[in-house]
Design an enzyme around this catalytic site. Structure first.
Site, short mmCIF file in Angstrom:
data_model
loop_
_atom_site.label_atom_id
_atom_site.label_comp_id
_atom_site.label_asym_id
_atom_site.label_seq_id
_atom_site.Cartn_x
_atom_site.Cartn_y
_atom_site.Cartn_z
N ARG A 1 62.62 -36.27 -79.07
CA ARG A 1 63.10 -37.32 -79.95
C ARG A 1 63.80 -38.37 -79.10
O ARG A 1 64.90 -38.15 -78.59
CB ARG A 1 64.05 -36.75 -81.01
CG ARG A 1 63.36 -35.82 -82.01
CD ARG A 1 62.22 -36.50 -82.72
NE ARG A 1 61.65 -35.70 -83.80
CZ ARG A 1 60.57 -36.05 -84.48
NH1 ARG A 1 59.92 -37.18 -84.17
NH2 ARG A 1 60.10 -35.27 -85.44
N ALA B 1 57.66 -31.64 -90.67
CA ALA B 1 58.11 -32.72 -91.55
C ALA B 1 57.22 -33.94 -91.36
O ALA B 1 56.52 -34.06 -90.36
CB ALA B 1 59.57 -33.07 -91.26
N GLU C 1 51.46 -31.64 -93.72
CA GLU C 1 52.29 -31.57 -92.52
C GLU C 1 52.31 -30.17 -91.93
O GLU C 1 52.27 -29.99 -90.71
CB GLU C 1 53.71 -32.05 -92.81
CG GLU C 1 53.82 -33.52 -93.17
CD GLU C 1 53.33 -34.44 -92.06
OE1 GLU C 1 53.43 -34.07 -90.87
OE2 GLU C 1 52.84 -35.53 -92.39
N GLU D 1 50.91 -29.88 -88.15
CA GLU D 1 51.87 -29.62 -87.09
C GLU D 1 51.88 -28.16 -86.64
O GLU D 1 52.21 -27.87 -85.48
CB GLU D 1 53.27 -30.04 -87.53
CG GLU D 1 53.41 -31.54 -87.75
CD GLU D 1 54.85 -31.98 -87.90
OE1 GLU D 1 55.73 -31.12 -88.05
OE2 GLU D 1 55.09 -33.20 -87.85
N GLU E 1 53.86 -35.42 -80.69
CA GLU E 1 53.27 -34.18 -81.18
C GLU E 1 52.36 -33.50 -80.16
O GLU E 1 52.00 -32.34 -80.34
CB GLU E 1 52.47 -34.47 -82.46
CG GLU E 1 53.33 -34.91 -83.64
CD GLU E 1 52.50 -35.19 -84.87
OE1 GLU E 1 51.25 -35.13 -84.77
OE2 GLU E 1 53.08 -35.47 -85.93
#
Length: 215
Positions: A74, A86, A103, A107, A154
């Site tokens: 992040r 999320a 999601e 993910e 990701e």
């Protein structure tokens, strides 16, 4: 001392007078809105906040009461954080349950047969209008079909399954910092240890006034 025993404890919709509203910046997904708001004493104060389409998150709980978590970089905080799956509600009117299913698949390549609403909340109501709906998903299995092609952060996602008590210990030790993971862990612990358990939670298609959606 007032113990509030006769007061209804629930958030309520309210809107103060606004005499000026402008959007000095609009990005691809979020923007910044600047407004002058009338205060209770009659004065005017400027409030700047981030506009946001809303989000969903998924606390996926397996049959050993382990939570599926992801770690990814992040940039604003310069950390690689452990989080829950999320995503954004960037399609107007999209059903949040459908978005959450997507999601979890994209993910974590996982599907779930049972879904409930775990919590609805505003992520930082003093600075953004982002509303988030968190689901608890159980009866997990591997997804089917082609895996989602990861992009951006990701591409380096790590996946783990951690027991709820261990997550609580790590939160209390200051080792985990993502607010959705912290909120979800404490909420699911409360649900699991309450009468009725997860079955007492709201259904996955429960109304969500903060972000109305199509059935």
């Amino acid at each position: 001392m007032d113990d509030h025993s006769d007061r209804v404890i629930a958030d309520a919709a309210e809107e103060w007078e606004v005499r000026e509203s402008r959007t000095p910046f609009q990005g691809r997904v979020t923007g910044v809105r600047s407004e002058e708001v009338r205060m209770p004493d009659g004065s005017w104060a400027r409030r700047d906040y981030q506009t946001h389409p809303g989000s969903v998150s998924v606390l996926a709980l397996d049959d050993k009461q382990r939570v599926l978590i992801l770690r990814q970089y992040r940039h604003p905080v310069r950390q690689r954080l452990w989080e829950l799956p999320a995503g954004l509600l960037d399609v107007p009117g999209e059903n949040p349950w459908h978005a959450a299913q997507r999601e979890l698949y994209e993910e974590a390549y996982v599907r779930a047969d049972s879904w409930r609403v775990l919590a609805d909340y505003y992520t930082s109501p003093g600075g953004t209008d982002e509303a988030l709906r968190m689901f608890v998903a159980t009866d997990l299995s591997d997804a089917e079909g082609e895996r989602h092609a990861a992009e951006g952060e990701e591409q380096e996602i790590e996946v783990a399954r951690v027991p709820v008590p261990e997550l609580i210990r790590l939160i209390q030790a200051g080792q985990l910092h993502n607010p959705t993971l912290i909120t979800g862990t404490l909420a699911v612990h409360a649900a699991l240890t309450s009468p009725g358990g997860l079955d007492a939670l709201r259904p996955a298609d429960a109304p969500w006034p903060a972000r109305p959606f199509e059935a």
